[in-house]
Design a protein around this motif. Structure first.
Motif, PDB file in Angstrom:
ATOM      1  N   ASN A   1      17.117 -27.356  26.140  1.00 42.35           N
ATOM      2  CA  ASN A   1      17.324 -26.867  27.505  1.00 42.35           C
ATOM      3  C   ASN A   1      17.212 -25.345  27.579  1.00 42.35           C
ATOM      4  O   ASN A   1      16.559 -24.788  28.468  1.00 42.35           O
ATOM      5  N   THR A   2      17.848 -24.670  26.621  1.00 40.20           N
ATOM      6  CA  THR A   2      17.835 -23.205  26.608  1.00 40.20           C
ATOM      7  C   THR A   2      16.430 -22.658  26.341  1.00 40.20           C
ATOM      8  O   THR A   2      15.986 -21.709  26.981  1.00 40.20           O
ATOM      9  N   LEU A   3      15.751 -23.296  25.405  1.00 38.46           N
ATOM     10  CA  LEU A   3      14.450 -22.759  24.998  1.00 38.46           C
ATOM     11  C   LEU A   3      13.289 -23.099  25.923  1.00 38.46           C
ATOM     12  O   LEU A   3      12.389 -22.298  26.117  1.00 38.46           O
ATOM     13  N   PHE A   4      13.300 -24.302  26.478  1.00 40.50           N
ATOM     14  CA  PHE A   4      12.081 -24.760  27.170  1.00 40.50           C
ATOM     15  C   PHE A   4      12.213 -25.102  28.653  1.00 40.50           C
ATOM     16  O   PHE A   4      11.193 -25.341  29.308  1.00 40.50           O
ATOM     17  N   LYS A   5      13.414 -25.138  29.152  1.00 41.41           N
ATOM     18  CA  LYS A   5      13.621 -25.631  30.531  1.00 41.41           C
ATOM     19  C   LYS A   5      12.634 -25.064  31.561  1.00 41.41           C
ATOM     20  O   LYS A   5      12.020 -25.816  32.315  1.00 41.41           O
ATOM     21  N   ASP A   6      12.474 -23.743  31.549  1.00 38.82           N
ATOM     22  CA  ASP A   6      11.628 -23.150  32.585  1.00 38.82           C
ATOM     23  C   ASP A   6      10.198 -22.853  32.121  1.00 38.82           C
ATOM     24  O   ASP A   6       9.396 -22.346  32.893  1.00 38.82           O
ATOM     25  N   ASP A   7       9.930 -23.138  30.865  1.00 38.80           N
ATOM     26  CA  ASP A   7       8.605 -22.770  30.330  1.00 38.80           C
ATOM     27  C   ASP A   7       7.626 -23.933  30.219  1.00 38.80           C
ATOM     28  O   ASP A   7       6.431 -23.711  30.003  1.00 38.80           O
ATOM     29  N   ILE A   8       8.143 -25.116  30.313  1.00 33.42           N
ATOM     30  CA  ILE A   8       7.241 -26.271  30.224  1.00 33.42           C
ATOM     31  C   ILE A   8       7.461 -27.190  31.433  1.00 33.42           C
ATOM     32  O   ILE A   8       8.428 -27.027  32.169  1.00 33.42           O
ATOM     33  N   SER A   9       6.558 -28.125  31.577  1.00 37.15           N
ATOM     34  CA  SER A   9       6.655 -29.019  32.749  1.00 37.15           C
ATOM     35  C   SER A   9       7.861 -29.954  32.613  1.00 37.15           C
ATOM     36  O   SER A   9       8.363 -30.184  31.512  1.00 37.15           O
ATOM     37  N   GLU A  10       8.251 -30.470  33.749  1.00 35.66           N
ATOM     38  CA  GLU A  10       9.363 -31.425  33.787  1.00 35.66           C
ATOM     39  C   GLU A  10       9.083 -32.629  32.890  1.00 35.66           C
ATOM     40  O   GLU A  10       9.972 -33.152  32.217  1.00 35.66           O
ATOM     41  N   GLU A  11       7.817 -33.049  32.906  1.00 37.32           N
ATOM     42  CA  GLU A  11       7.413 -34.240  32.145  1.00 37.32           C
ATOM     43  C   GLU A  11       7.603 -34.036  30.645  1.00 37.32           C
ATOM     44  O   GLU A  11       8.204 -34.868  29.956  1.00 37.32           O
ATOM     45  N   ILE A  12       7.125 -32.890  30.136  1.00 38.61           N
ATOM     46  CA  ILE A  12       7.199 -32.649  28.693  1.00 38.61           C
ATOM     47  C   ILE A  12       8.642 -32.290  28.287  1.00 38.61           C
ATOM     48  O   ILE A  12       9.103 -32.638  27.197  1.00 38.61           O
ATOM     49  N   PHE A  13       9.340 -31.642  29.212  1.00 41.21           N
ATOM     50  CA  PHE A  13      10.757 -31.356  28.970  1.00 41.21           C
ATOM     51  C   PHE A  13      11.516 -32.679  28.809  1.00 41.21           C
ATOM     52  O   PHE A  13      12.324 -32.850  27.875  1.00 41.21           O
ATOM     53  N   GLY A  14      11.226 -33.617  29.691  1.00 42.22           N
ATOM     54  CA  GLY A  14      11.838 -34.953  29.614  1.00 42.22           C
ATOM     55  C   GLY A  14      11.485 -35.645  28.308  1.00 42.22           C
ATOM     56  O   GLY A  14      12.322 -36.334  27.706  1.00 42.22           O
ATOM     57  N   PHE A  15      10.273 -35.440  27.847  1.00 45.12           N
ATOM     58  CA  PHE A  15       9.825 -36.043  26.594  1.00 45.12           C
ATOM     59  C   PHE A  15      10.623 -35.490  25.400  1.00 45.12           C
ATOM     60  O   PHE A  15      11.078 -36.235  24.519  1.00 45.12           O
ATOM     61  N   LEU A  16      10.840 -34.171  25.421  1.00 43.47           N
ATOM     62  CA  LEU A  16      11.628 -33.547  24.335  1.00 43.47           C
ATOM     63  C   LEU A  16      13.045 -34.096  24.304  1.00 43.47           C
ATOM     64  O   LEU A  16      13.591 -34.404  23.242  1.00 43.47           O
ATOM     65  N   LEU A  17      13.631 -34.214  25.497  1.00 41.84           N
ATOM     66  CA  LEU A  17      14.994 -34.753  25.574  1.00 41.84           C
ATOM     67  C   LEU A  17      15.031 -36.206  25.088  1.00 41.84           C
ATOM     68  O   LEU A  17      15.971 -36.613  24.387  1.00 41.84           O
ATOM     69  N   ALA A  18      13.980 -36.942  25.440  1.00 46.54           N
ATOM     70  CA  ALA A  18      13.916 -38.353  25.002  1.00 46.54           C
ATOM     71  C   ALA A  18      13.786 -38.442  23.484  1.00 46.54           C
ATOM     72  O   ALA A  18      14.383 -39.324  22.855  1.00 46.54           O
ATOM     73  N   LEU A  19      13.039 -37.499  22.907  1.00 43.27           N
ATOM     74  CA  LEU A  19      12.908 -37.476  21.439  1.00 43.27           C
ATOM     75  C   LEU A  19      14.277 -37.226  20.798  1.00 43.27           C
ATOM     76  O   LEU A  19      14.670 -37.896  19.837  1.00 43.27           O
TER      77      LEU A  19
END
Lengths: 174, 188
Positions: free
Chosen positions: B63-81
């Motif tokens: 959340n701290t590193l990528f929240k605003d730098d990547i798309s919602e979709e890929i952010f969701g993917f990271l969280l799912a991982l």
């Protein structure tokens, strides 16, 4: 007694001649009527054909009609020649009159075709002007159809759904 | 099937679920950005690789590193991982393989772009996908939804080779023609 017999015979001969003359005149009248009707038909066909080509181009219509009239004239002359070959002098004169009438019909047809040509030109102009007027209306119409200010998401989705069905029907493998 | 391949399969399924309507070129691009960022931080490497670390801690880091730098979709993917304990796939040793795997799998799927004038609801998108799938019955497809107001009304469907244009923009001329034809018939 003899005188009476002669008178009766003369009257009978006259009556017979009169009857024959009547039969001949009636026959002639019917033939002429038929011919006049045919000429009228030819004139009618010439006019109708001109109208048929009305929307293609006025000049073309005129040329076409001219050609049709020429063809009709030719056909009439040929028919006349054929009829004259088998006719007596009296019939010749009568048919000459009929030919005159036929020529009048053809002349009228030509005159009318010239009018049609003129009208066609005028009408083309009118159609063109109408199209210009209508084009403004068409744009308004199209805009109204597609750019309604209050186009809701539902409206959009309805149109898309209608169009996607068209797409599926066009491209779905049978 | 090796554990790594199994994990890659799970990760790819998670990616497809999260980035269902996201174009593959952007997916690959963002995965590379993430891998690069993790690669240059020893602490992040450690965090992503460790199996004993609490997954919530990994999620906070993401959340701290990528929240605003990547798309919602890929952010969701990271969280799912992270949720599935698969964050280690983004460590230096694994990230290249993950990205290659995703890329290969994505290019096996036909990608179509559905361009509409307004954003469409999820339900409506699903409906469209079902309809489009009925055309591409022999192929696996992904439909990417794009919004372009210039379409005005209707839609454009585009694949690598063909463009199926059902938009107002193009069909305006058609509608005008049909209108003129009707008008001319009336005049005649």
């Amino acid at each position: 007694m003899i005188n009476n017999g002669i008178i009766i015979i003369i009257l009978a001969v006259f009556a017979l001649l009169w009857l024959l003359l009547m039969v001949f005149v009636i026959g002639l009248y019917r033939n002429l009527k038929k011919m006049t009707s045919s000429f009228a038909k030819l004139g009618y066909i010439a006019r109708e054909d001109t109208k048929k080509y009305f929307d293609e181009s006025s000049d073309k219509a005129y040329e076409m009609n001219k050609q049709i009239s020429e063809d009709n004239k030719k056909a009439i002359v040929e028919t006349m020649e054929q009829v004259l070959k088998n006719s007596s002098v009296l019939v010749k004169e009568t048919i000459a009159e009929a030919e005159k009438d036929a020529s009048k019909i053809i002349e009228n047809a030509q005159f009318e075709s010239a009018n049609i040509k003129k009208e066609a030109k005028e009408e083309s102009g009118k159609i063109f002007l109408r199209l210009i007027d209508d084009s403004t209306q068409a744009v308004d119409w199209a805009m109204e159809q597609y750019l309604k200010e209050n186009y809701s998401m539902k409206d959009h989705e309805e149109i898309i759904e209608k169009l996607i069905n068209i797409y599926v029907n066009e491209y779905k493998k049978s | 099937m090796s554990t790594n391949t199994k994990n890659l399969n799970i990760a790819f399924d998670l990616l497809l679920a999260e980035a269902r309507f996201y174009p593959r070129s952007k997916i690959i691009n963002e995965l590379n950005i993430i891998a690069d960022r993790i690669k240059f931080s020893g602490k992040l490497q450690e965090l992503f690789a460790s199996k004993s670390v609490n997954k919530e801690k990994v999620k906070i880091a993401i959340n701290t590193l990528f929240k605003d730098d990547i798309s919602e979709e890929i952010f969701g993917f990271l969280l799912a991982l992270a949720e599935n304990d698969l964050s280690e796939l983004f460590t230096v040793d694994n990230s290249l393989e993950l990205i290659d795997y995703c890329q290969n799998q994505l290019y096996k799927i036909k990608e179509l772009f559905f361009i509409s004038p307004i954003p469409l609801s999820i339900n409506f998108r699903e409906k469209m996908i079902t309809k489009i799938k009925s055309v591409f019955v022999d192929e696996e497809i992904r439909v990417i939804f794009i919004v372009k107001p210039s379409v005005v009304i209707g839609f454009i469907l585009q694949d690598e080779k063909v463009l199926y244009d059902y938009s107002f923009k193009t069909n305006f001329v058609y509608y005008l023609n049909s209108y003129f034809k009707k008008k001319l018939e009336t005049i005649k």
